[in-house]
Enzyme design. Structure first.
Site, PDB file in Angstrom:
ATOM      1  N   HIS A 102      30.789  -7.782  16.333  1.00  0.00           N
ATOM      2  CA  HIS A 102      31.512  -7.303  15.198  1.00  0.00           C
ATOM      3  C   HIS A 102      31.229  -5.914  15.177  1.00  0.00           C
ATOM      4  O   HIS A 102      30.240  -5.211  15.567  1.00  0.00           O
ATOM      5  CB  HIS A 102      30.747  -8.100  13.771  1.00  0.00           C
ATOM      6  CG  HIS A 102      31.497  -7.675  12.743  1.00  0.00           C
ATOM      7  ND1 HIS A 102      31.297  -6.733  11.935  1.00  0.00           N
ATOM      8  CD2 HIS A 102      32.634  -8.484  12.118  1.00  0.00           C
ATOM      9  CE1 HIS A 102      32.215  -6.641  10.986  1.00  0.00           C
ATOM     10  NE2 HIS A 102      32.749  -7.867  11.056  1.00  0.00           N
ATOM     11  N   GLU A 174      39.866  -7.905  14.751  1.00  0.00           N
ATOM     12  CA  GLU A 174      39.586  -7.130  13.214  1.00  0.00           C
ATOM     13  C   GLU A 174      39.893  -5.709  13.551  1.00  0.00           C
ATOM     14  O   GLU A 174      38.714  -4.969  14.006  1.00  0.00           O
ATOM     15  CB  GLU A 174      38.236  -7.614  13.121  1.00  0.00           C
ATOM     16  CG  GLU A 174      38.130  -9.012  12.712  1.00  0.00           C
ATOM     17  CD  GLU A 174      36.675  -9.274  12.165  1.00  0.00           C
ATOM     18  OE1 GLU A 174      36.555 -10.032  11.001  1.00  0.00           O
ATOM     19  OE2 GLU A 174      35.593  -8.981  12.585  1.00  0.00           O
TER      20      GLU A 174
END
Length: 272
Positions: A102, A174
């Protein structure tokens, strides 16, 4: 994980929730999603990625409703690594997937491509599905973003492929500039990137059944606009109310049926 449904809908609670609130939230999602037509019909597959301390409770509450994953794992399988959690331990706890790479892990904890590569390999060796977060740092042409995402995927899988590891991959697109923003990236931008990335992951022979989902300030209302270009959504703070999960499941039903989302109700449908 079970065979991939039409759409994957995932939620990460990051470190927003206490354990008690995580339990309450999971119960709300279980009550809402367990009887929802999109879930019952196999059109939507749910997964939840809570904090480590809530994994076992989430597994119990969401049994038969959603898969449960972990938010990170160690690159090592065992040893003197105080505070770390291995892929083997995560799998033993009943998780089926683990989030890797992430943007916050990269930015706050210095995780570079080498770390992501090692963790992806560890996940696959433990029988876990890597939920691999990919994305560009700055807003630019979607073609450049797609190239960067494909580079990140190939780099993350390189060591695993060299070792003969295989399995399913969930690539969560993302864009870093959209994480935490008031709005997600524009739908046309999202699909321009994800369609190219999806073509790539579907061409990987060692990773059959792989998917591309979108995160980055994703919430209710987005799936309808990007359904043709993604395999699902990865939700964050916009799913802190379980009713928002219901709204996205309503969208799944609407997309599958080819009807407006606001016409789906009753029998498990929920709106926000």
């Amino acid at each position: 994980m079970a065979p991939t449904p039409r759409f994957l809908i995932g939620v990460s609670t990051k470190m927003y929730f206490s354990h008690a609130r995580t339990v309450q939230w999971c119960r709300g999602v279980a009550a809402l999603a367990g009887g929802h037509a999109a879930v019952r019909g196999g059109h939507a597959g749910l997964f939840v990625v809570p904090g480590y301390l809530s994994v076992l409770a989430a597994r119990e509450i969401l049994d038969g409703v959603a898969d449960v994953g972990a938010q990170d794992l160690a690159a090592q399988d065992a040893g003197a690594y105080t505070g770390e959690v291995s892929g083997a331990q995560i799998a033993e706890a009943g998780c089926t997937l683990v989030e890797i790479g992430h943007a916050e892990r990269r930015r706050l904890f210095g995780e570079d491509d080498a770390v992501v590569r090692a963790k992806t390999t560890a996940a696959l060796h433990s029988g876990l599905t890597p939920l691999l977060c990919i994305g560009e740092a700055r807003h630019g042409p979607p073609e450049a973003a797609a190239r960067e995402c494909i580079r990140q995927i190939d780099d993350a899988l390189a060591a695993a492929r060299a070792s003969g590891a295989s399995g399913r991959l969930i690539a969560a697109y993302e864009p870093h500039w959209a994480i935490g923003a008031p709005e997600p990236a524009p739908p046309s931008y999202i699909t321009a990137v994800t369609q190219r990335v999806r073509e790539h992951v579907r061409s990987l022979p060692d990773f059959p059944g792989s998917s591309v989902i979108y995160g980055g300030s994703a919430g209710p209302g987005l799936l309808t606009a990007v359904a043709d270009g993604v395999d699902g959504l990865f939700l964050g703070r916009f799913a802190h109310d379980p009713a928002a999960v219901g709204a996205v499941l309503d969208e799944v039903s609407a997309v599958v049926a080819g009807t407006p989302a606001d016409s789906i109700g009753g029998a498990g449908g929920t709106h926000v």
